[in-house]
Design a protein around this motif. Structure first.
Motif, PDB file in Angstrom:
ATOM      1  N   GLU A   1      51.813 -15.190  16.522  1.00 42.40           N
ATOM      2  CA  GLU A   1      51.416 -14.504  15.301  1.00 42.40           C
ATOM      3  C   GLU A   1      50.053 -15.003  14.854  1.00 42.40           C
ATOM      4  OE1 GLU A   1      53.651 -13.921  11.284  1.00 42.40           O
ATOM      5  OE2 GLU A   1      55.157 -14.245  12.862  1.00 42.40           O
ATOM      6  N   ASN A   2      49.220 -14.087  14.419  1.00 42.66           N
ATOM      7  CA  ASN A   2      47.891 -14.427  13.907  1.00 42.66           C
ATOM      8  C   ASN A   2      47.087 -15.271  14.905  1.00 42.66           C
ATOM      9  OD1 ASN A   2      45.921 -14.245  11.953  1.00 42.66           O
ATOM     10  ND2 ASN A   2      46.543 -16.144  10.940  1.00 42.66           N
TER      11      ASN A   2
ATOM     12  N   LYS B   1      45.361  -4.814  14.930  1.00 42.67           N
ATOM     13  CA  LYS B   1      44.148  -4.795  14.097  1.00 42.67           C
ATOM     14  C   LYS B   1      42.921  -4.406  14.931  1.00 42.67           C
ATOM     15  CE  LYS B   1      42.029  -7.856  10.867  1.00 42.67           C
ATOM     16  NZ  LYS B   1      41.554  -9.228  10.977  1.00 42.67           N
TER      17      LYS B   1
ATOM     18  N   ASP C   1      50.126  -8.711  16.271  1.00 45.81           N
ATOM     19  CA  ASP C   1      49.579  -8.300  14.962  1.00 45.81           C
ATOM     20  C   ASP C   1      48.052  -8.138  15.018  1.00 45.81           C
ATOM     21  OD1 ASP C   1      49.530 -11.048  15.431  1.00 45.81           O
ATOM     22  OD2 ASP C   1      49.621 -11.595  13.314  1.00 45.81           O
ATOM     23  N   LEU C   2      47.380  -9.072  15.679  1.00 42.84           N
ATOM     24  CA  LEU C   2      45.916  -8.981  15.758  1.00 42.84           C
ATOM     25  C   LEU C   2      45.466  -7.944  16.786  1.00 42.84           C
ATOM     26  CD1 LEU C   2      44.614 -12.633  15.264  1.00 42.84           C
ATOM     27  CD2 LEU C   2      45.235 -10.897  13.581  1.00 42.84           C
TER      28      LEU C   2
ATOM     29  N   SER D   1      44.321 -15.477  18.062  1.00 42.41           N
ATOM     30  CA  SER D   1      43.238 -14.862  18.819  1.00 42.41           C
ATOM     31  C   SER D   1      42.607 -15.979  19.636  1.00 42.41           C
ATOM     32  CB  SER D   1      42.231 -14.241  17.846  1.00 42.41           C
ATOM     33  OG  SER D   1      41.027 -13.958  18.517  1.00 42.41           O
TER      34      SER D   1
END
Ligand code: PBG
Length: 326
Positions: free
Chosen positions: A39-40, A61, A57-58, A42
């Protein structure tokens, strides 16, 4: 008197715009993206400056941003934990696996963006090969691999993949996967075949990103010998007969002659994969200030169009889309 003065067609910007033979638009671009668990997150790929492995999630985005720039398609690749890899790549057709969840999340968030998904065993295989490895001989088994590829393709189609991209180079896989998809009711799911995929050192940074390098041996018994061009036409004919919708050449830059030859031989759309090593070379030289990275990027992308491509898978997609929007 000089009758022929080709420079007349280059005399100013308006003239050059009129006579230009090829154009590059955002509609030509497919952005490859890497997904990881978590999660979150990168995590940058060291050998591919500007590229990261994203948690779902990213990733969503990022795809939203690409969609905002008008990029029509993304090609997704999973980077799996070693604990999920085994000799038969069973995680590749786990309907609740990382990849399948990523496909569903992207589809739900950006239904207008096409999702292309790679079909090959390497990201899921403890051997790091695209096909099944014979435990005693080390040989890559063709026909036994097809069933695994078909299950993988069905699982991806179920999750919402629009375009299945077999990158494994097993013989007969396009027809096998087409039949399997149709039998399961996925007759609208497209196949973009990696038709002429060469055994290439240009894939190095990609294998860093996914930690998917072969544990032993090389891919020479299934990926093509880079000395060969006619063989690409043989693969073109077979993929057409087996029902491919789009044909791809990979890598791109050193293979523009192959693209051009295929353009003359087929009526199907052609894609080029401007691969990780090609991207890394430009980024590295630009970082050193030795070349103008943006200009080289646009020149390279146009070269694919000039050679006869309809579309380009490229890690430059976002940068190029931004530049084209200016
Ligand atoms: C997996 C696959 C590879 C790439 C795309 N799909 C690596 C390989 O065949 O070893 C390479 C892409 C790139 O280098 O950007 N079969």
């Amino acid at each position: 008197m000089m009758t022929y003065r080709p420079r007349r067609n280059r005399k100013n910007a308006a003239t050059r715009n009129l006579v230009r033979e090829n154009t590059l638009t955002v509609n030509d671009l497919i952005a490859p993206l890497f997904v990881i668990e978590g999660e979150n997150l990168s995590i940058p790929v060291d050998s591919m400056p500007g590229q990261s492995r994203f948690s779902i999630d990213l990733l969503v985005k990022e795809v939203k941003e690409l969609a905002g720039l008008g990029i029509p398609c993304v090609s997704l690749f999973p980077a799996l934990d070693d604990s999920l890899k085994n000799p038969t790549a069973t995680e590749s057709y786990n309907d609740n696996g990382l990849f399948q969840r990523a496909i569903r999340a992207v589809k739900a968030a950006c239904p207008e963006v096409l999702i292309m998904t790679d079909v090959a065993m390497d990201p899921y295989s403890s051997d790091g090969h695209d096909g099944l490895v014979d435990a005693t001989t080390g040989e890559i088994k063709n026909d036994e691999t097809l069933e695994i590829l078909a299950q993988m393709a069905i699982s991806q189609a179920k999750a919402g993949s629009d375009i299945i991209g077999p990158s494994d180079m097993m013989d007969g896989r396009i027809g096998y996967i087409r039949d399997a998809l149709d039998e399961e009711g996925f007759s609208k799911t497209s196949i973009m075949s990696y038709t002429a995929k060469y055994a290439s050192a240009f894939y190095g940074p990609f294998r860093d990103a996914l930690d998917s390098a072969p544990k032993s041996g090389d891919k020479l018994s299934y990926q093509m010998d880079y000395a060969n061009k006619r063989e690409a036409i043989r693969e073109t004919i077979l993929d057409e007969q087996e029902g491919a919708d789009i044909l791809m050449v990979k890598p791109g830059l050193c293979y523009l002659d192959v693209i051009s030859e295929m353009r003359n031989q087929t009526t199907l759309p052609i894609a080029a994969y401007n691969v990780s090593g090609e991207y890394a070379m430009v980024k590295a030289a630009a970082e050193k200030g030795w070349i103008d990275g943006e200009k080289i990027m646009m020149e390279m992308l146009m070269a694919f169009k000039r050679a006869g491509c309809n579309m380009i898978l490229t890690y430059f997609a976002k940068d190029a889309a931004k530049l084209l929007a200016k």
